[in-house]
Design a protein around this motif. Structure first.
Motif, PDB file in Angstrom:
ATOM      1  N   ARG A  13       9.901   0.200   0.667  1.00 23.03           N
ATOM      2  CA  ARG A  13      10.070   1.219  -0.381  1.00 23.03           C
ATOM      3  C   ARG A  13       9.866   0.625  -1.776  1.00 23.03           C
ATOM      4  O   ARG A  13       9.348   1.283  -2.667  1.00 23.03           O
ATOM      5  CB  ARG A  13      11.465   1.859  -0.277  1.00 23.03           C
ATOM      6  N   PHE A  22       1.944   2.836  -8.371  1.00 26.02           N
ATOM      7  CA  PHE A  22       1.169   2.757  -9.620  1.00 26.02           C
ATOM      8  C   PHE A  22      -0.330   2.758  -9.301  1.00 26.02           C
ATOM      9  O   PHE A  22      -1.117   3.489  -9.910  1.00 26.02           O
ATOM     10  CB  PHE A  22       1.553   1.487 -10.391  1.00 26.02           C
ATOM     11  N   TRP A  57       2.039   9.641 -12.011  1.00 25.43           N
ATOM     12  CA  TRP A  57       2.822   8.471 -11.611  1.00 25.43           C
ATOM     13  C   TRP A  57       4.271   8.874 -11.335  1.00 25.43           C
ATOM     14  O   TRP A  57       4.842   8.445 -10.327  1.00 25.43           O
ATOM     15  CB  TRP A  57       2.761   7.397 -12.700  1.00 25.43           C
ATOM     16  N   ALA A  58       4.847   9.678 -12.229  1.00 22.79           N
ATOM     17  CA  ALA A  58       6.258  10.054 -12.066  1.00 22.79           C
ATOM     18  C   ALA A  58       6.446  10.825 -10.755  1.00 22.79           C
ATOM     19  O   ALA A  58       7.423  10.592 -10.025  1.00 22.79           O
ATOM     20  CB  ALA A  58       6.729  10.895 -13.250  1.00 22.79           C
ATOM     21  N   PHE A  61       6.205   8.361  -7.922  1.00 27.21           N
ATOM     22  CA  PHE A  61       7.355   7.447  -7.934  1.00 27.21           C
ATOM     23  C   PHE A  61       8.606   8.128  -7.377  1.00 27.21           C
ATOM     24  O   PHE A  61       9.272   7.587  -6.488  1.00 27.21           O
ATOM     25  CB  PHE A  61       7.613   6.956  -9.364  1.00 27.21           C
ATOM     26  N   PHE A  62       8.924   9.316  -7.886  1.00 24.62           N
ATOM     27  CA  PHE A  62      10.166   9.969  -7.454  1.00 24.62           C
ATOM     28  C   PHE A  62      10.088  10.399  -5.991  1.00 24.62           C
ATOM     29  O   PHE A  62      11.087  10.362  -5.279  1.00 24.62           O
ATOM     30  CB  PHE A  62      10.516  11.143  -8.379  1.00 24.62           C
ATOM     31  N   TYR A  65      10.660   7.299  -3.995  1.00 22.16           N
ATOM     32  CA  TYR A  65      12.035   6.805  -4.168  1.00 22.16           C
ATOM     33  C   TYR A  65      13.046   7.663  -3.412  1.00 22.16           C
ATOM     34  O   TYR A  65      13.999   7.141  -2.828  1.00 22.16           O
ATOM     35  CB  TYR A  65      12.368   6.777  -5.655  1.00 22.16           C
ATOM     36  N   LEU A  66      12.812   8.967  -3.398  1.00 29.97           N
ATOM     37  CA  LEU A  66      13.833   9.865  -2.860  1.00 29.97           C
ATOM     38  C   LEU A  66      13.588  10.319  -1.421  1.00 29.97           C
ATOM     39  O   LEU A  66      14.529  10.711  -0.734  1.00 29.97           O
ATOM     40  CB  LEU A  66      13.976  11.106  -3.762  1.00 29.97           C
ATOM     41  N   GLU A  67      12.345  10.297  -0.961  1.00 28.04           N
ATOM     42  CA  GLU A  67      12.053  10.762   0.396  1.00 28.04           C
ATOM     43  C   GLU A  67      12.644   9.777   1.411  1.00 28.04           C
ATOM     44  O   GLU A  67      12.304   8.589   1.398  1.00 28.04           O
ATOM     45  CB  GLU A  67      10.521  10.889   0.569  1.00 28.04           C
ATOM     46  N   PRO A  68      13.542  10.254   2.286  1.00 22.98           N
ATOM     47  CA  PRO A  68      14.191   9.310   3.202  1.00 22.98           C
ATOM     48  C   PRO A  68      13.256   8.760   4.285  1.00 22.98           C
ATOM     49  O   PRO A  68      13.451   7.644   4.755  1.00 22.98           O
ATOM     50  CB  PRO A  68      15.331  10.129   3.816  1.00 22.98           C
TER      51      PRO A  68
ATOM     52  N   ARG B  12      23.456  11.793  -1.452  1.00 20.73           N
ATOM     53  CA  ARG B  12      22.617  10.599  -1.273  1.00 20.73           C
ATOM     54  C   ARG B  12      21.623  10.461  -2.422  1.00 20.73           C
ATOM     55  O   ARG B  12      21.464   9.387  -3.016  1.00 20.73           O
ATOM     56  CB  ARG B  12      21.864  10.711   0.060  1.00 20.73           C
ATOM     57  N   LEU B 176      10.504   7.562 -19.076  1.00 26.03           N
ATOM     58  CA  LEU B 176      10.282   8.804 -18.319  1.00 26.03           C
ATOM     59  C   LEU B 176      11.232   8.860 -17.115  1.00 26.03           C
ATOM     60  O   LEU B 176      11.849   9.900 -16.828  1.00 26.03           O
ATOM     61  CB  LEU B 176       8.820   8.843 -17.864  1.00 26.03           C
TER      62      LEU B 176
END
Lengths: 94, 540
Positions: A13, A22, A57-58, A61-62, A65-68, B12, B176
């Protein structure tokens, strides 16, 4: 602290959120120059990907980062990365 | 209403976002603070230029007849340099004429090279005439050195290209991430925006202050981060990479396509249009005097003139007008990019006013500057909270030192480079090298001092004293080194001189009061709210 750093470096991850995310955003931005509509002035395909790069990118990225489920992240990365990379490669070879 | 503005995430995700919000700031927050505080000052670059130069010509060269001087010097320069002629206002408010050609550089970029003439429009007196490149012209100009350096330290952190731009671009992305994660983890935005619990425990108050400033600053942080990343990444690699993919690596063709400025290939002589008539027409159309003009192909057939006017009449962006370079006939109003208006051109033209806050004169700049300083406050209070929660972990002392070094060091370095700007000429140096050298020297001194001092509360107080002294010294140094007086400046219409002098003096007084408050709190309160919470209080 150092063991945390090491475990992060071995963590898929970390790579998906960091360097790979990126790189994917850059590839999608460059690929958009080839498939995004040029618009009335025929410049939107150049300008809008540059403007939208931070948002691209955001988003990547999110999601990473958040997808399990890691598999789902890899699938989305492949879905976005492969066609855009293929388009860019075809542009250079042609 | 309250429910509409609240974001509820599963536990979570919230936990993951809290960790992301904190760690992203801890890892790159100090550099982010450096970029934001220099940006808050860079918003006033134009005012800093007027303040530092002092004797700025009160009338824009574009509202005076200038055609005869441009024509006269065009006859004296190398004909190869007539490929393009640009007219702009110099740092001291006079007319800059740059007769130049475009030269391919070994790294694939294009450099402008030619005759640069600075003259007084009213009399035609030539202040300087150099044969140079555009880069040298920009970097070695003494008068605007201070304002230019403040902008460059914000955009590139004084690092070589493209690395400085890449770093500030990454910091923009970090901001951001902080803005988005901050939005998501603060579940009740409207409630957070009006909550300040003063009577309970101090940690809670600090958390409330951080959330309050952060909540109000969220939209602004998002806008700054988005537009800042765009500028950095587009300059660092976006434009070259796009040129590689879409134009086979030809950056010049891509730029000329985007700005709709084709190369004038014709060598057939043709008349040069009267620039005074063209500028008068552009002034009438824009409702404000232009700030820049460019003649592509001076004195040849198919020559073209583009005139740029700043934003006016409640417009967010400036305007561009295109004229026939031979007859001076108006052709069309150009969009920011491309031949016709488009979504892309509109999006790009919004980036600059949204980032620089210069769309409504000094008023919007004041709002932008204040919001940027508030953002610095959010970064500092965020660090203070983080450190407070870890005050019994000795490993975090490096961050406390770093917070002091950066928190005080960047303002001290900026004030030092302003002092060097005024002192360099009387000490036989030049401003364009003294300004960056003094910034780096002051920053390194503060870093070294912070690294070697044991008592961080005492260090905080001493660095505050240094800042107060520098703020007080600046207006005095400016005056003693031949700077213009307040009355003369007001007579010339240069409001920046009294305004900025007053700001520095007020800052000195405000910080002196703050310092007294901090000392009093440190003596009476076991948990002082200083820049670096050094851990004298109890763990809540």
């Amino acid at each position: 602290m150092s063991s945390n750093l090491l475990s992060n470096l071995l963590n898929a991850r970390f790579w998906l959120c960091g360097p790979l995310g990126f790189l994917l955003a850059v590839v999608v931005m460059l690929g958009m120059a080839l498939w995004f509509p040029g618009g009335a002035a025929d410049i939107d395909n150049i300008v809008l990907p540059l403007v939208l790069f931070p948002a691209l990118w955001a988003g990547i990225f999110f999601f990473a980062y958040l997808e399990p489920r890691l598999k789902r992240i890899w699938c989305v990365f492949a879905l976005l990365g492969i066609p855009n990379t293929a388009l860019i490669a075809a542009q250079f070879w042609s | 209403m309250l429910r509409a503005l609240s974001v509820q995430l599963p536990q979570r995700e919230t936990k993951a976002l809290v960790a992301l919000h904190g760690w992203s700031a801890v890892l790159l927050g100090l550099l982010l603070y450096a970029v934001v505080i220099t940006g808050a000052v860079a918003v006033f670059a134009e005012e800093i230029r007027h303040w530092s130069v002092g004797n700025v010509a009160s009338q824009s060269p574009f509202i005076q007849p200038l055609d005869r001087w441009v024509r006269q010097h065009a006859g004296n320069v190398d004909p190869a340099h007539l490929e393009e002629v640009t007219l702009s206002t110099s740092s001291s408010g006079h007319l800059n004429i740059f007769y130049h050609s475009h030269i391919d550089q070994p790294d694939g970029t294009i450099e402008e090279y030619g005759d640069a003439v600075e003259l007084v429009v009213a009399t035609g007196e030539v202040l300087s005439h150099r044969v140079t490149t555009a880069t040298e012209l920009r970097e070695q100009e003494n008068a605007g050195a201070l304002a230019r350096f403040i902008v460059s330290i914000h955009t590139e952190l004084h690092l070589p290209r493209p690395w400085g731009l890449m770093l500030t671009g990454i910091l923009g992305l970090v901001l951001l991430v902080s803005a988005i994660s901050g939005f998501l983890i603060h579940g009740h935005l409207l409630k957070e925006a009006f909550t300040l619990r003063r009577d309970r425990n101090p940690l809670l108050t600090r958390r409330d202050v951080h959330s309050l400033a952060g909540t109000w600053g969220l939209p602004f942080a998002f806008v700054l981060a988005f537009t800042g990343s765009f500028f950095s990444f587009a300059g660092a690699f976006g434009i070259p990479a796009m040129a590689m993919v879409a134009f086979g690596g030809d950056q010049e063709t891509m730029i000329r396509t985007l700005i709709d400025q084709p190369t004038i290939e014709s060598k057939t002589p043709g008349p040069a249009a009267n620039l005074d008539a063209v500028i008068a027409d552009a002034t009438r159309r824009a409702g404000v005097a232009p700030v820049f003009a460019s003649v592509s192909g001076w004195g040849v057939d198919a020559s073209r003139i583009t005139v740029f006017a700043p934003a006016s009449d409640n417009r967010l962006t400036g305007r561009q007008f295109s004229y026939d370079g031979n007859s001076g006939e108006f052709q069309r109003e150009k969009p920011a990019l491309g031949k016709v208006p488009s979504a892309g051109a509109t999006a790009v033209s919004l980036m600059a006013p949204l980032h620089f806050g210069n769309f409504a004169g000094i008023l919007s700049k004041l709002v932008w500057g204040a919001l940027a300083f508030a953002l610095c406050y959010v970064v500092i209070t965020g660090f203070t909270l983080w450190l407070k929660r870890r005050e019994h972990e000795p490993g975090w002392v490096w961050l406390r030192r770093g917070l002091l070094a950066f928190g005080h060091g960047i303002p001290i370095a900026m004030l030092s480079c302003a002092l060097a700007y005024f002192l360099a000429p009387i000490l036989g140096g030049n401003a364009f090298s003294a300004v960056p050298a003094s910034f780096v020297a002051a920053a390194l001194l503060v870093l070294g001092w912070s690294a070697l001092t044991r008592d961080l509360d005492a260090l905080n107080s001493k660095l505050l004293v240094v800042t107060i002294i520098l703020c007080g010294l600046l207006p005095a140094t400016r005056l003693m080194t031949g700077g213009i007086g307040w009355l003369d400046a007001l007579w010339q219409g240069n409001l920046a001189v009294p305004m900025l002098d007053a700001v520095f003096l007020l800052c000195a007084v405000f910080l002196a009061i703050q310092r007294r408050g901090v000392s009093a709190t440190a003596n009476n309160d076991p948990e002082p709210l200083t820049l670096a919470t050094t851990g004298t209080g109890q763990q809540p």
